[in-house]
Design an enzyme around this catalytic site. Structure first.
Site, PDB file in Angstrom:
ATOM      1  N   ASP A  34       0.834  -1.198   0.000  1.00 56.23           N
ATOM      2  CA  ASP A  34       0.000   0.000   0.000  1.00 56.23           C
ATOM      3  C   ASP A  34       0.873   1.253   0.000  1.00 56.23           C
ATOM      4  OD1 ASP A  34      -2.062  -1.705   0.102  1.00 56.23           O
ATOM      5  OD2 ASP A  34      -2.863  -1.055   2.036  1.00 56.23           O
ATOM      6  N   ALA A  35       2.003   1.176   0.719  1.00 54.53           N
ATOM      7  CA  ALA A  35       2.885   2.343   0.797  1.00 54.53           C
ATOM      8  C   ALA A  35       3.443   2.689  -0.587  1.00 54.53           C
ATOM      9  CB  ALA A  35       4.019   2.067   1.779  1.00 54.53           C
ATOM     10  N   ASP A  38       0.616   4.154  -2.551  1.00 54.98           N
ATOM     11  CA  ASP A  38       0.374   5.542  -2.147  1.00 54.98           C
ATOM     12  C   ASP A  38       1.421   6.479  -2.755  1.00 54.98           C
ATOM     13  OD1 ASP A  38      -1.841   4.828  -0.748  1.00 54.98           O
ATOM     14  OD2 ASP A  38      -0.892   4.867   1.226  1.00 54.98           O
ATOM     15  N   LEU A  84     -12.092   7.682   0.624  1.00 47.46           N
ATOM     16  CA  LEU A  84     -11.905   8.611   1.744  1.00 47.46           C
ATOM     17  C   LEU A  84     -10.560   9.299   1.601  1.00 47.46           C
ATOM     18  CD1 LEU A  84     -12.968   6.356   4.768  1.00 47.46           C
ATOM     19  CD2 LEU A  84     -14.194   8.362   3.939  1.00 47.46           C
ATOM     20  N   GLU A 117     -14.565   6.072  14.367  1.00 45.97           N
ATOM     21  CA  GLU A 117     -14.745   4.613  14.451  1.00 45.97           C
ATOM     22  C   GLU A 117     -13.618   3.954  13.659  1.00 45.97           C
ATOM     23  OE1 GLU A 117     -18.168   3.230  11.984  1.00 45.97           O
ATOM     24  OE2 GLU A 117     -18.002   5.228  11.088  1.00 45.97           O
ATOM     25  N   LYS A 119     -11.396   2.050  10.939  1.00 43.66           N
ATOM     26  CA  LYS A 119     -11.473   1.820   9.497  1.00 43.66           C
ATOM     27  C   LYS A 119     -11.113   0.365   9.299  1.00 43.66           C
ATOM     28  CE  LYS A 119     -10.090   3.584   4.984  1.00 43.66           C
ATOM     29  NZ  LYS A 119      -9.666   2.392   4.276  1.00 43.66           N
ATOM     30  N   ARG A 140     -18.164  -2.063  -4.559  1.00 40.96           N
ATOM     31  CA  ARG A 140     -17.919  -0.678  -4.958  1.00 40.96           C
ATOM     32  C   ARG A 140     -17.492  -0.550  -6.422  1.00 40.96           C
ATOM     33  NH1 ARG A 140     -13.606   3.226  -1.933  1.00 40.96           N
ATOM     34  NH2 ARG A 140     -12.156   1.733  -2.812  1.00 40.96           N
ATOM     35  N   TYR A 231     -20.140  -5.251   8.683  1.00 43.89           N
ATOM     36  CA  TYR A 231     -20.664  -4.195   9.544  1.00 43.89           C
ATOM     37  C   TYR A 231     -20.878  -2.908   8.767  1.00 43.89           C
ATOM     38  CZ  TYR A 231     -16.543  -1.548  11.487  1.00 43.89           C
ATOM     39  OH  TYR A 231     -15.482  -0.735  11.713  1.00 43.89           O
ATOM     40  N   LYS A 297     -16.094  11.461  10.884  1.00 47.87           N
ATOM     41  CA  LYS A 297     -17.154  12.000  10.022  1.00 47.87           C
ATOM     42  C   LYS A 297     -17.895  13.115  10.750  1.00 47.87           C
ATOM     43  CE  LYS A 297     -17.765   7.497   7.904  1.00 47.87           C
ATOM     44  NZ  LYS A 297     -18.493   6.230   7.950  1.00 47.87           N
ATOM     45  N   CYS A 413      20.820 -13.090 -16.321  1.00 50.38           N
ATOM     46  CA  CYS A 413      19.562 -13.607 -15.797  1.00 50.38           C
ATOM     47  C   CYS A 413      19.812 -14.916 -15.054  1.00 50.38           C
ATOM     48  CB  CYS A 413      18.587 -13.826 -16.955  1.00 50.38           C
ATOM     49  SG  CYS A 413      17.102 -14.708 -16.476  1.00 50.38           S
ATOM     50  N   CYS A 416      18.069 -17.996 -17.159  1.00 49.95           N
ATOM     51  CA  CYS A 416      18.477 -18.497 -18.467  1.00 49.95           C
ATOM     52  C   CYS A 416      19.897 -18.096 -18.847  1.00 49.95           C
ATOM     53  CB  CYS A 416      17.511 -18.028 -19.553  1.00 49.95           C
ATOM     54  SG  CYS A 416      17.675 -16.274 -19.932  1.00 49.95           S
ATOM     55  N   CYS A 431      16.084  -9.197 -18.281  1.00 53.11           N
ATOM     56  CA  CYS A 431      16.696 -10.286 -19.033  1.00 53.11           C
ATOM     57  C   CYS A 431      16.385 -10.060 -20.506  1.00 53.11           C
ATOM     58  CB  CYS A 431      16.094 -11.599 -18.567  1.00 53.11           C
ATOM     59  SG  CYS A 431      16.378 -12.955 -19.706  1.00 53.11           S
TER      60      CYS A 431
HETATM   61  P1  AMP Z   1     -10.170   3.836   0.540  1.00 54.22           P
HETATM   62  O1  AMP Z   1      -9.861   2.385   0.700  1.00 54.22           O
HETATM   63  O2  AMP Z   1      -8.989   4.719   0.799  1.00 54.22           O
HETATM   64  O3  AMP Z   1     -10.914   4.123  -0.721  1.00 54.22           O
HETATM   65  O4  AMP Z   1     -11.114   4.177   1.765  1.00 54.22           O
HETATM   66  C1  AMP Z   1     -12.499   4.190   1.651  1.00 54.22           C
HETATM   67  C2  AMP Z   1     -13.100   2.896   2.063  1.00 54.22           C
HETATM   68  O5  AMP Z   1     -12.858   2.587   3.410  1.00 54.22           O
HETATM   69  C3  AMP Z   1     -14.576   2.915   1.943  1.00 54.22           C
HETATM   70  O6  AMP Z   1     -15.012   2.662   0.641  1.00 54.22           O
HETATM   71  C4  AMP Z   1     -14.981   1.821   2.886  1.00 54.22           C
HETATM   72  O7  AMP Z   1     -15.095   0.611   2.175  1.00 54.22           O
HETATM   73  C5  AMP Z   1     -13.810   1.654   3.834  1.00 54.22           C
HETATM   74  N1  AMP Z   1     -14.149   1.817   5.232  1.00 54.22           N
HETATM   75  C6  AMP Z   1     -13.770   0.984   6.216  1.00 54.22           C
HETATM   76  N2  AMP Z   1     -14.226   1.373   7.408  1.00 54.22           N
HETATM   77  C7  AMP Z   1     -14.935   2.499   7.189  1.00 54.22           C
HETATM   78  C8  AMP Z   1     -15.664   3.384   8.027  1.00 54.22           C
HETATM   79  N3  AMP Z   1     -15.745   3.196   9.343  1.00 54.22           N
HETATM   80  N4  AMP Z   1     -16.269   4.430   7.436  1.00 54.22           N
HETATM   81  C9  AMP Z   1     -16.183   4.641   6.100  1.00 54.22           C
HETATM   82  N5  AMP Z   1     -15.518   3.847   5.268  1.00 54.22           N
HETATM   83  C10 AMP Z   1     -14.889   2.782   5.808  1.00 54.22           C
HETATM   84 ZN    ZN Z   2      16.240 -14.966 -18.591  1.00 55.07          ZN
END
Ligand code: AMP
Ligand code: ZN
Length: 704
Positions: A34-35, A38, A84, A117, A119, A140, A231, A297, A413, A416, A431
């Protein structure tokens, strides 16, 4: 940085990010952390900030996730499912609060309450209830269009099939489908136990991928056998709201029997939010599921409405991410892996160490530059980091100044023995063994038959590897000369299974042009590019003719007297891009395409595929005759009833060509409100201009 360089890098980033989006969102099999992801996104944003006029139509900053895959039905969300904005520090959270106050022009005395809350690291899902009954569950996808997973969602016990009486007529509950850490470990263990060949067993990288892979099944019975949880954390389209605050609505959803977070709370100032953040972070390791931050939020819904959204995220919410988890260990070896395109990737083999509850044995070292930057050698102690993601990273060498020699990156390589070279301006070493390199061949074959390429069912990596080992399958052409006898002569093949595979292969002897182009594994030619090319050239013959002309042109260009090399290359790139003549294809891709067809081995391999009875199918558009058939149309201004893309698609269906700019070749301009210079140009050239309604009338009259 010049504009041309910025444009080229933006093109590269768009493709790269789209590629990783697909791996992550569609294939549930990410390749980078993810890093790293990003970092790509931030680089893109930085370039776009500096060169706003170069922002691409397919820019990653305009997109959420990835378009849905093919095997599930698509659904358009009534309201988009957004992403988000992220924050990584208290200062960024403070900025967020200040931005909100400014936007709403709040006085000193006014308090902004915010919910906080966890994430949760799952995948978002929208549950639509009509008259209390669950009628649709959707992923999504790209935020606008997701996948229909209704049957699958019905198997999840946290998701009620009915809401109690009193719930609004229409209510879309949005939340997260996830898998607990324990269930994830048990699932992987089960998949391992059930596999024929343990080392080939499908294993999920993390609970998020496991949840996504389990929900997005063709067969809901498979989903039912997977321990998924749900949830709620928000909502989409609703006929009415049961409260006027975020927390109030969440409590109502909870009262309808849908789980929400136990750790949701509301605060009126930064200190409260930070305390809650720290509390949740402290218990992160002990929570039964993965979380990667805390979401804040704005509680008042009237304020949420006023704040609205920017690009792909609401202004009233923020994800405050946890810092990555770190540990120290010994670097035991540096292995070189050779990828499908011949890229040599160094991998650090580590003395096993626990990082935030997960045992880590490998970390990526990316490339030769990264090894040099870190100054790592086998035997060094290193600090590593895992950011709730797949491949951990080496951060730092803790034993830099011992006098052991520096690591020498291989110039051959390991698979090979061919020379491995670093192209100018590239960070990666590749390669050059192309078609003779086993690492690339197996990968090329696997790619050739993969789901988004020729999609030959039953020819998985296990078969490819064993056929390859035994010399039955050396290049793609051999797939089409496989005989049933060859299969029957092998262990564990029976009449039915052999016939099934032969039938599956036969079914793919006329692949569509885009899939075939993608299947060739040409550097930089991903699905999107392949589709663009197919749409433009319609047939293999048409495509090949273009390649022939473009190659001849590229080969014929020479520097002029006294022309600087840089100028010459820019001129040549421009000519090549024009010759390939396909929207969204810049110099990097265009040259890669030509390089591929310039290579004799590749032309031989292609000839062999065709000799084995493969005939690429033409792109057929059911073209409907209409007054605009054969005409060139330019759409400008904002269209209301249909998107620009849909209008272009409508034009194509009517056999017209949609162009980007007005010229003497333009036959018709469709102008919506706000049309500017293009409209003026059309007037100047005396080109017919109509409005959107007139356009839709033409489409309707043609039976569209
Ligand atoms: P991202 O993965 O950066 O697009 O972050 C947005 C996603 O985080 C949303 O689409 C949700 O699926 C997820 N998410 C997880 N927990 C929460 C939460 N408590 N509120 C809102 N989104 C959440
Ligand atoms: Zn090769």
């Amino acid at each position: 940085m010049t504009e041309a360089e910025a444009a080229a890098e933006l093109e590269h980033l768009a493709r790269e990010i789209a590629h990783h989006n697909r791996l992550y969102h569609t294939d549930d099999a990410p390749e980078i952390s993810d890093a790293e992801y990003d970092a790509l996104v931030r680089r893109n944003a930085a370039l776009e900030a500096e060169f706003p006029h170069l922002i691409r139509e397919d820019s990653p900053s305009r997109q959420v996730g990835a378009a849905p895959a093919g095997h599930l039905a698509k659904v358009r969300h009534a309201l988009p499912m957004l992403s988000l904005d992220n924050a990584f520090s208290e200062a960024e959270v403070a900025d967020f609060l200040a931005r909100i106050r400014r936007f709403l022009s709040l006085g000193e005395s006014e308090t902004v309450m915010l919910t906080a809350e966890p994430k949760i690291d799952g995948l978002s899902c929208s549950l639509r209830y009509e008259k209390g009954a669950l009628v649709l569950a959707a992923t999504r996808g790209d935020g606008t269009t997701g996948e229909d997973v209704t049957a699958n969602a019905r198997t999840i016990k946290d998701i009620p099939k009915r809401l109690p009486a009193g719930a609004p007529e229409v209510f879309e509950i949005r939340g997260e489908v996830y898998m607990s850490k324990a269930d994830f470990a048990a699932l992987n263990a089960r998949l391992l136990a059930e596999a024929d060949e343990p080392e080939k067993a499908r294993q999920f990288a993390n609970p998020r991928n496991a949840a996504a892979g389990s929900l997005r099944q063709k067969d809901a019975a498979v989903t039912a056998s997977r321990p998924l949880r749900f949830y709620a954390h928000g909502w989409g389209e609703v006929a009415a709201l049961p409260a006027d605050t975020q927390l109030g609505v969440m409590r109502a959803i909870e009262s309808w029997g849908v789980p929400i977070s136990h750790d949701i709370a509301c605060f009126g100032e930064l200190a409260g939010l930070m305390a809650h953040y720290k509390m949740i972070e402290a218990k992160r390791a002990d929570l039964p599921f993965d979380i990667d931050g805390v979401v804040y939020k704005v509680d008042r819904l009237d304020w949420q409405r006023r704040l609205g959204q920017v690009a792909r995220a609401p202004r009233w919410a923020l994800a405050h991410k946890f810092p990555a988890e770190k540990a120290e260990t010994l670097l035991e070896a540096i292995d070189i892996q050779v990828g499908r395109t011949g890229k040599l990737t160094p991998v650090a083999r580590l003395k096993p160490v626990s990082v935030g509850g997960v045992t880590v044995t490998n970390a990526t070292l990316h490339n030769a530059d990264e090894i040099a930057r870190l100054g790592v050698r086998v035997g060094d102690r290193v600090r590593i980091q895992r950011a709730g993601d797949v491949i951990p990273q080496v951060l730092e060498n803790l034993t830099p100044d011992e006098d052991r020699p520096a690591y020498v990156f291989p110039d051959h390589c390991p698979e090979c023995g061919s020379e491995a070279v670093r192209e100018e301006g590239e960070v990666d070493v590749r390669c050059t063994g192309g078609l003779i390199c086993p690492a690339q061949r197996v990968e090329r074959l696997r790619h050739f038959v993969s789901r988004h390429a020729l999609d030959i069912e039953g020819l998985g990596i296990t078969h490819i590897e064993s056929f390859f080992r035994d010399g039955l399958l050396q290049s793609p052409a051999h797939i089409f000369t496989l005989r049933k006898e060859d299969l029957l002569a092998r262990e564990r093949w029976a009449e039915i299974s052999a016939q099934n595979l032969i039938d599956a292969i036969d079914a793919k002897r006329q692949p569509p042009l885009d899939r075939f182009l993608y299947a060739l594994g040409i550097r930089h030619v991903g699905e999107v590019t392949a589709r663009d090319l197919a749409r433009r050239y319609r047939s293999w013959a048409g495509f090949e003719a273009m390649i022939g002309d473009a190659l001849a042109l590229r080969g014929s260009l020479r520097p002029e007297e006294g022309e600087e090399e840089r100028k010459f290359l820019a001129r040549r790139n421009k000519a090549v891009v024009e010759a390939v003549g396909t929207q969204n294809i810049g110099p990097e891709v265009a040259n890669a395409l030509l390089d591929f067809f310039e290579e004799a081995h590749n032309r031989e391999a292609l000839a062999a595929i065709f000799a084995a009875g493969v005939a690429v199918a033409d792109v057929v558009h059911e073209v409907r005759e209409s007054p605009v058939t054969g005409k060139t149309i330019v759409f400008t201004g904002s269209l209301e009833a249909v998107s620009r893309d849909e209008a272009k698609a409508q034009a194509e269906k009517l056999g017209a060509k949609a162009a980007g700019s007005v010229s003497a070749k333009t036959d018709l301009v469709v102008a919506g409100p706000g049309a500017g210079s293009k409209l003026a140009k059309a007037a100047e050239l005396g080109i017919e201009v109509i409005d959107e309604a007139a356009w839709l009338e033409i489409v309707r009259a043609a039976g569209g």
